[in-house]
Design a protein around this motif. Structure first.
Motif, PDB file in Angstrom:
ATOM      1  N   ASP A 133       6.013   4.343   4.841  1.00 44.03           N
ATOM      2  CA  ASP A 133       6.818   3.290   5.482  1.00 44.03           C
ATOM      3  C   ASP A 133       6.762   1.971   4.704  1.00 44.03           C
ATOM      4  OD1 ASP A 133       4.102   3.154   6.547  1.00 44.03           O
ATOM      5  OD2 ASP A 133       4.826   1.684   8.000  1.00 44.03           O
ATOM      6  N   HIS A 134       6.009   1.974   3.574  1.00 44.51           N
ATOM      7  CA  HIS A 134       5.962   0.792   2.696  1.00 44.51           C
ATOM      8  C   HIS A 134       6.444   1.093   1.270  1.00 44.51           C
ATOM      9  CE1 HIS A 134       3.689  -1.679   5.640  1.00 44.51           C
ATOM     10  NE2 HIS A 134       3.461  -0.449   6.115  1.00 44.51           N
TER      11      HIS A 134
ATOM     12  N   HIS B 132       0.838  -1.203   0.000  1.00 43.45           N
ATOM     13  CA  HIS B 132       0.000   0.000   0.000  1.00 43.45           C
ATOM     14  C   HIS B 132       0.868   1.247   0.000  1.00 43.45           C
ATOM     15  CE1 HIS B 132       0.791  -0.584   4.285  1.00 43.45           C
ATOM     16  NE2 HIS B 132       0.356   0.633   4.551  1.00 43.45           N
TER      17      HIS B 132
ATOM     18  N   ASP C 269      -0.378  -3.926   5.880  1.00 44.38           N
ATOM     19  CA  ASP C 269      -0.984  -3.397   7.106  1.00 44.38           C
ATOM     20  C   ASP C 269      -2.467  -3.774   7.083  1.00 44.38           C
ATOM     21  OD1 ASP C 269       1.456  -2.358   7.679  1.00 44.38           O
ATOM     22  OD2 ASP C 269       0.838  -0.248   7.650  1.00 44.38           O
TER      23      ASP C 269
ATOM     24  N   HIS D  70      -5.504   0.864  11.806  1.00 49.93           N
ATOM     25  CA  HIS D  70      -4.850  -0.432  12.054  1.00 49.93           C
ATOM     26  C   HIS D  70      -5.727  -1.343  12.889  1.00 49.93           C
ATOM     27  CE1 HIS D  70      -0.751  -0.058  10.519  1.00 49.93           C
ATOM     28  NE2 HIS D  70      -0.848   1.231  10.802  1.00 49.93           N
TER      29      HIS D  70
ATOM     30  N   HIS E 291       6.537  -5.477  11.750  1.00 54.53           N
ATOM     31  CA  HIS E 291       5.782  -4.230  11.807  1.00 54.53           C
ATOM     32  C   HIS E 291       5.153  -3.997  13.176  1.00 54.53           C
ATOM     33  CE1 HIS E 291       3.058  -0.988  10.511  1.00 54.53           C
ATOM     34  NE2 HIS E 291       3.623  -0.972   9.330  1.00 54.53           N
TER      35      HIS E 291
HETATM   36 ZN   LIG Z   1       2.892   0.474   7.938  1.00 49.84          ZN
END
Ligand SMILES: [Zn+2]
Ligand SMILES: [Zn+2]
Length: 466
Positions: free
Chosen positions: A65-66, A61, A188, A410, A434
């Motif tokens: 951070d990805h 996604h 995530d 999340h 993660h």
């Molecule tokens: Zn993440």
């Protein structure tokens, strides 16, 4: 097969996992390490792999951070395809140049302080635009052979627009009579019932997954529900409007800002809030909202507003603010209003001038709707500090401060459990990534309790033969 986790291993950010399948090398995510500036910078600049050896990248996604090291990958000479969903491609086209701009600013900052031994930024906004040349978009649930013998299927992760979980069916041909082995990477994991986007759909195979790589961000937390969140939002808007105040919402420009616009649109249609103006004051949020408009295929058709309106993000009360002049003009605004502005933790961006102008007025409310890291201005307000520093000046806080926890993107402990159960049979082996230490351990314990026979918490660079 061999798995090596190079990022989000023992921590949250920097998601990047290398899967070696015979001679093929597949990278899952290429995320940026975030957090304390110099430490993150050091980790980001040492890319641990030779990018020329990589056959393809599969992205879960658009969060930085990805995806945030994709521009670096391309800058270092990676020439292969980068697979992602259509919405991720378009969001990344907005978010990566913004990340490049931040890299340029960080570089300047470090250089001024004499800390920098590098000749140039990690990558620039221009470098980031080149990533689009490599992106191959693949819709949910349309299997595709991404390298010979490896079939990729995306399912909705329910975490943000375009977010996906990854299933890789690997032709094995080896012993045991099984023709394929299945590797599942959760990405995530989002939540059931979030506005706009669909619920998470765990990739369910015909048998147990052989390998599961799974996130653990909130494995020992329980969130408020998204339904409670909407009711709380309505209550705050009504109360503050009645006393003639303004509501300032520091919000991440992508996903959270659109969810808030959507929620306020819903409430307005149901006459559950008074008709007060809503300003979305963030150029990045405005651009991202345009990307959302292009991707109705990712919306949740079971939601009434999605079915009943043609444009979720346009209604008479909402105004989008791009220019700095217009943004500053909002300081002179009289009467109740809602102002949504970045950054999400009130560390930078236009929310700062709104807060400086408005936190001294007891009619106003600062509404916190996202995670606030320690030491950020958002966190200090949330903790009830009576005086805060904004632009180097101490400002008294007389406005109310409230938090709505239900908009987290999340999965919490219960939702992670539901997701793992949704895979069908327990996977044969799992790797937990993660998360901070406590969360990693909570997730490992949860997986064991769900019947996963082998669970590891990988260290960065530690190889596992599968
Ligand atoms: Zn993440
Ligand atoms: Zn994410």
């Amino acid at each position: 097969m061999r798995l090596t986790c190079w990022g989000a291993a023992g921590e949250v950010t920097g998601s990047m996992h290398l899967l070696e399948i015979g001679p093929r090398r597949l990278l899952l995510d290429a995320g940026l390490f975030q957090g304390r500036r110099e430490e993150a910078r050091r980790k980001n600049e040492h890319f641990p792999l030779d990018v020329h050896d990589l056959d393809a990248v599969v992205v879960s996604h658009a969060h930085i951070d990805h995806t945030g090291r994709l521009p670096l990958l391309v800058k270092l000479g990676f020439a292969g395809p980068i697979f992602c969903t259509p919405a991720t491609r378009d969001l990344a086209s907005v978010m990566l140049p913004d990340s490049g701009f931040i890299q340029e600013k960080d570089f300047e900052f470090l250089k001024k302080r004499g800390h920098n031994h590098l000749a140039e930024p990690l990558y620039t906004a221009h470098d980031a635009t080149l990533v689009a040349d490599h992106m191959v978009s693949l819709p949910y649930e349309r299997p595709l052979d991404v390298v010979p013998g490896v079939r990729l299927t995306y399912t909705d992760a329910g975490h943000m627009l375009g977010s996906a979980s990854v299933a890789l069916d690997v032709a094995d041909g080896g012993a045991g009579g099984r023709a394929t082995r299945r590797v599942v990477f959760s990405g995530d994991i989002g939540r059931w019932g979030l506005p706009i986007i669909r619920d998470p759909k765990p990739p369910r195979g015909s048998g147990p997954a052989d390998v599961l790589i799974v996130e653990s961000t909130y494995a020992n937390r329980v969130h408020e529900s998204p339904v409670e969140a909407q009711a709380m939002l309505a209550e705050h808007v009504n109360r503050v409007a009645k006393r003639g105040g303004k509501i300032f919402i520091p919000a991440f420009a992508i996903e959270r800002a659109q969810e808030l616009i959507y929620e306020l649109h819903s409430l307005e249609r149901d006459h559950a809030i008074p008709r007060i103006p809503i300003y979305v004051d963030s150029p990045l949020a405005v651009n991202a909202t345009d990307v959302f408009r292009l991707h109705p295929e990712a919306f949740d058709r079971s939601e009434r507003l999605v079915r009943e309106t043609d444009d979720l993000f346009r209604f008479p009360l909402v105004k989008y603010v791009r220019s700095v002049e217009e943004s500053k003009a909002l300081n002179g605004l009289r009467g109740p209003a809602i102002i949504i502005a970045a950054s999400g933790m009130a560390e930078s961006g236009r929310i700062l001038h709104h807060l400086r102008n408005g936190v001294g007025d007891s009619r106003n409310l600062v509404l916190i709707v996202g995670f606030q890291a320690s030491y950020t201005l958002g966190h200090k307000l949330q903790e009830g500090d009576k005086e805060v520093r904004i632009y180097g000046e101490m400002v008294p806080v007389r406005a109310g401060v409230a938090t709505i926890g239900g908009y987290s993107g999340h999965a919490d402990r219960n939702e992670l459990k539901r997701w793992v159960e949704g895979l069908g049979e327990p996977p044969r082996r799992a790797f937990v990534v993660h998360g901070e230490t406590e969360q990693l351990q909570a997730m490992a314990a949860l997986l064991t309790s769900l019947g996963v026979p082998r669970v590891d918490i990988p260290k960065p660079g530690e190889p596992f033969d599968l």
